[in-house]
Design a protein around this motif. Structure first.
Motif, PDB file in Angstrom:
ATOM      1  N   ILE A   1     -46.629  69.561 -16.981  1.00  0.00           N
ATOM      2  CA  ILE A   1     -46.489  68.298 -17.704  1.00  0.00           C
ATOM      3  C   ILE A   1     -46.627  68.576 -19.195  1.00  0.00           C
ATOM      4  O   ILE A   1     -47.547  69.267 -19.621  1.00  0.00           O
ATOM      5  CB  ILE A   1     -47.548  67.277 -17.267  1.00  0.00           C
ATOM      6  CG1 ILE A   1     -47.408  66.971 -15.778  1.00  0.00           C
ATOM      7  CG2 ILE A   1     -47.428  65.994 -18.086  1.00  0.00           C
ATOM      8  CD1 ILE A   1     -48.503  66.101 -15.218  1.00  0.00           C
ATOM      9  N   GLU A   2     -45.689  68.026 -19.965  1.00  0.00           N
ATOM     10  CA  GLU A   2     -45.739  68.180 -21.415  1.00  0.00           C
ATOM     11  C   GLU A   2     -45.529  66.810 -22.067  1.00  0.00           C
ATOM     12  O   GLU A   2     -44.681  66.033 -21.644  1.00  0.00           O
ATOM     13  CB  GLU A   2     -44.658  69.133 -21.902  1.00  0.00           C
ATOM     14  CG  GLU A   2     -44.693  69.338 -23.401  1.00  0.00           C
ATOM     15  CD  GLU A   2     -43.652  70.323 -23.899  1.00  0.00           C
ATOM     16  OE1 GLU A   2     -43.921  70.965 -24.921  1.00  0.00           O
ATOM     17  OE2 GLU A   2     -42.582  70.446 -23.284  1.00  0.00           O
ATOM     18  N   ILE A   3     -46.340  66.548 -23.088  1.00  0.00           N
ATOM     19  CA  ILE A   3     -46.189  65.338 -23.904  1.00  0.00           C
ATOM     20  C   ILE A   3     -45.818  65.800 -25.299  1.00  0.00           C
ATOM     21  O   ILE A   3     -46.524  66.601 -25.901  1.00  0.00           O
ATOM     22  CB  ILE A   3     -47.487  64.510 -23.956  1.00  0.00           C
ATOM     23  CG1 ILE A   3     -47.886  64.035 -22.555  1.00  0.00           C
ATOM     24  CG2 ILE A   3     -47.317  63.320 -24.904  1.00  0.00           C
ATOM     25  CD1 ILE A   3     -49.233  63.339 -22.512  1.00  0.00           C
ATOM     26  N   ARG A   4     -44.695  65.282 -25.799  1.00  0.00           N
ATOM     27  CA  ARG A   4     -44.261  65.571 -27.169  1.00  0.00           C
ATOM     28  C   ARG A   4     -44.285  64.281 -27.958  1.00  0.00           C
ATOM     29  O   ARG A   4     -43.708  63.285 -27.533  1.00  0.00           O
ATOM     30  CB  ARG A   4     -42.847  66.144 -27.197  1.00  0.00           C
ATOM     31  CG  ARG A   4     -42.764  67.537 -26.681  1.00  0.00           C
ATOM     32  CD  ARG A   4     -41.332  68.037 -26.724  1.00  0.00           C
ATOM     33  NE  ARG A   4     -41.337  69.460 -26.492  1.00  0.00           N
ATOM     34  CZ  ARG A   4     -40.617  70.328 -27.169  1.00  0.00           C
ATOM     35  NH1 ARG A   4     -39.808  69.915 -28.120  1.00  0.00           N
ATOM     36  NH2 ARG A   4     -40.677  71.591 -26.908  1.00  0.00           N
ATOM     37  N   GLN A   5     -44.934  64.334 -29.093  1.00  0.00           N
ATOM     38  CA  GLN A   5     -44.956  63.178 -29.986  1.00  0.00           C
ATOM     39  C   GLN A   5     -44.214  63.536 -31.256  1.00  0.00           C
ATOM     40  O   GLN A   5     -44.559  64.484 -31.948  1.00  0.00           O
ATOM     41  CB  GLN A   5     -46.377  62.751 -30.345  1.00  0.00           C
ATOM     42  CG  GLN A   5     -46.378  61.578 -31.306  1.00  0.00           C
ATOM     43  CD  GLN A   5     -47.723  61.321 -31.950  1.00  0.00           C
ATOM     44  OE1 GLN A   5     -48.720  61.918 -31.591  1.00  0.00           O
ATOM     45  NE2 GLN A   5     -47.736  60.431 -32.918  1.00  0.00           N
ATOM     46  N   TYR A   6     -43.189  62.763 -31.553  1.00  0.00           N
ATOM     47  CA  TYR A   6     -42.475  62.892 -32.821  1.00  0.00           C
ATOM     48  C   TYR A   6     -43.055  61.854 -33.760  1.00  0.00           C
ATOM     49  O   TYR A   6     -43.145  60.673 -33.405  1.00  0.00           O
ATOM     50  CB  TYR A   6     -40.975  62.672 -32.622  1.00  0.00           C
ATOM     51  CG  TYR A   6     -40.344  63.757 -31.782  1.00  0.00           C
ATOM     52  CD1 TYR A   6     -39.764  64.863 -32.380  1.00  0.00           C
ATOM     53  CD2 TYR A   6     -40.362  63.677 -30.397  1.00  0.00           C
ATOM     54  CE1 TYR A   6     -39.205  65.873 -31.609  1.00  0.00           C
ATOM     55  CE2 TYR A   6     -39.798  64.679 -29.617  1.00  0.00           C
ATOM     56  CZ  TYR A   6     -39.217  65.768 -30.225  1.00  0.00           C
ATOM     57  OH  TYR A   6     -38.670  66.769 -29.455  1.00  0.00           O
TER      58      TYR A   6
ATOM     59  N   GLY B   1     -31.847  62.004 -29.543  1.00  0.00           N
ATOM     60  CA  GLY B   1     -31.579  60.585 -29.776  1.00  0.00           C
ATOM     61  C   GLY B   1     -32.780  59.807 -30.281  1.00  0.00           C
ATOM     62  O   GLY B   1     -32.898  58.609 -30.030  1.00  0.00           O
ATOM     63  N   ILE B   2     -33.665  60.478 -30.995  1.00  0.00           N
ATOM     64  CA  ILE B   2     -34.855  59.816 -31.525  1.00  0.00           C
ATOM     65  C   ILE B   2     -34.487  59.144 -32.836  1.00  0.00           C
ATOM     66  O   ILE B   2     -34.087  59.801 -33.794  1.00  0.00           O
ATOM     67  CB  ILE B   2     -36.010  60.815 -31.703  1.00  0.00           C
ATOM     68  CG1 ILE B   2     -36.395  61.368 -30.332  1.00  0.00           C
ATOM     69  CG2 ILE B   2     -37.192  60.174 -32.402  1.00  0.00           C
ATOM     70  CD1 ILE B   2     -37.333  62.536 -30.369  1.00  0.00           C
ATOM     71  N   LEU B   3     -34.610  57.822 -32.872  1.00  0.00           N
ATOM     72  CA  LEU B   3     -34.209  57.048 -34.036  1.00  0.00           C
ATOM     73  C   LEU B   3     -35.384  56.478 -34.814  1.00  0.00           C
ATOM     74  O   LEU B   3     -35.202  55.967 -35.918  1.00  0.00           O
ATOM     75  CB  LEU B   3     -33.279  55.907 -33.606  1.00  0.00           C
ATOM     76  CG  LEU B   3     -32.011  56.351 -32.867  1.00  0.00           C
ATOM     77  CD1 LEU B   3     -31.245  55.143 -32.359  1.00  0.00           C
ATOM     78  CD2 LEU B   3     -31.138  57.217 -33.748  1.00  0.00           C
ATOM     79  N   SER B   4     -36.585  56.521 -34.219  1.00  0.00           N
ATOM     80  CA  SER B   4     -37.744  55.977 -34.911  1.00  0.00           C
ATOM     81  C   SER B   4     -39.001  56.726 -34.492  1.00  0.00           C
ATOM     82  O   SER B   4     -39.034  57.385 -33.458  1.00  0.00           O
ATOM     83  CB  SER B   4     -37.905  54.480 -34.617  1.00  0.00           C
ATOM     84  OG  SER B   4     -38.185  54.277 -33.247  1.00  0.00           O
TER      85      SER B   4
ATOM     86  N   SER C   1     -40.985  54.447 -27.829  1.00  0.00           N
ATOM     87  CA  SER C   1     -40.782  54.524 -29.279  1.00  0.00           C
ATOM     88  C   SER C   1     -41.239  53.240 -29.940  1.00  0.00           C
ATOM     89  O   SER C   1     -41.217  52.172 -29.322  1.00  0.00           O
ATOM     90  CB  SER C   1     -39.303  54.742 -29.599  1.00  0.00           C
ATOM     91  OG  SER C   1     -38.875  55.992 -29.151  1.00  0.00           O
ATOM     92  N   GLY C   2     -41.599  53.376 -31.208  1.00  0.00           N
ATOM     93  CA  GLY C   2     -41.958  52.193 -31.990  1.00  0.00           C
ATOM     94  C   GLY C   2     -43.269  51.597 -31.521  1.00  0.00           C
ATOM     95  O   GLY C   2     -44.251  52.298 -31.326  1.00  0.00           O
ATOM     96  N   TYR C   3     -43.249  50.302 -31.306  1.00  0.00           N
ATOM     97  CA  TYR C   3     -44.453  49.587 -30.857  1.00  0.00           C
ATOM     98  C   TYR C   3     -44.500  49.621 -29.336  1.00  0.00           C
ATOM     99  O   TYR C   3     -43.634  49.066 -28.661  1.00  0.00           O
ATOM    100  CB  TYR C   3     -44.421  48.146 -31.362  1.00  0.00           C
ATOM    101  CG  TYR C   3     -45.653  47.365 -31.003  1.00  0.00           C
ATOM    102  CD1 TYR C   3     -46.841  47.542 -31.700  1.00  0.00           C
ATOM    103  CD2 TYR C   3     -45.636  46.454 -29.951  1.00  0.00           C
ATOM    104  CE1 TYR C   3     -47.987  46.837 -31.368  1.00  0.00           C
ATOM    105  CE2 TYR C   3     -46.775  45.747 -29.607  1.00  0.00           C
ATOM    106  CZ  TYR C   3     -47.939  45.936 -30.316  1.00  0.00           C
ATOM    107  OH  TYR C   3     -49.072  45.241 -29.987  1.00  0.00           O
TER     108      TYR C   3
END
Length: 122
Positions: free
Chosen positions: A3-8, A51-54, A71-73
């Motif tokens: 399991i991997e979590i990536r935060q942009y 496809g990360i827009l925010s 993404s976002g809120y």
């Protein structure tokens, strides 16, 4: 199961910093999960390909397959709750569906069964 979590995120984004702090703390309690923070400014090409827009954007992958994206809120607590629920289910039972393959009929005639495994994701 990997399991991997990536935060942009961005260093100028207050919600990104709050999510990063919470994910780093959560990951300490779940060392089997890999967590990476990726500053969007340094990973523009990768972010565009995904496809990360925010920001913030959090992506969860299980065995290399994307299983969740927010993404976002959004509610990080809800995302982590769903992930922990999935992790507990896979600890208690083997979450696989076994299906017989029909590629070798000789084996079926002799009573042998060939099995494939397909992993379930949340």
């Amino acid at each position: 199961m990997k399991i991997e979590i990536r935060q942009y995120g961005s260093d100028t984004c207050a919600p990104c910093a709050a999510i990063r702090q919470k994910l780093e703390k959560w990951q300490q309690d779940h060392p089997e999960v890999t967590y990476r923070y990726l500053p969007i400014e340094e990973y523009l090409e990768e972010a565009a390909q995904k496809g990360i827009l925010s920001v913030p954007t959090v992506i969860v992958t299980i065995d290399g397959a994307e299983t969740a994206r927010e993404s976002g809120y959004f509610s990080l607590d809800e995302l982590l709750f769903r992930l922990e629920k999935y992790m507990k289910m896979t600890e208690k039972t083997e979450m696989t569906i076994r299906t017989a393959t029909m590629d070798n009929m000789d084996k079926f005639e002799h009573g042998d069964v060939v099995w494939n495994q397909m992993r379930l994701t949340f």
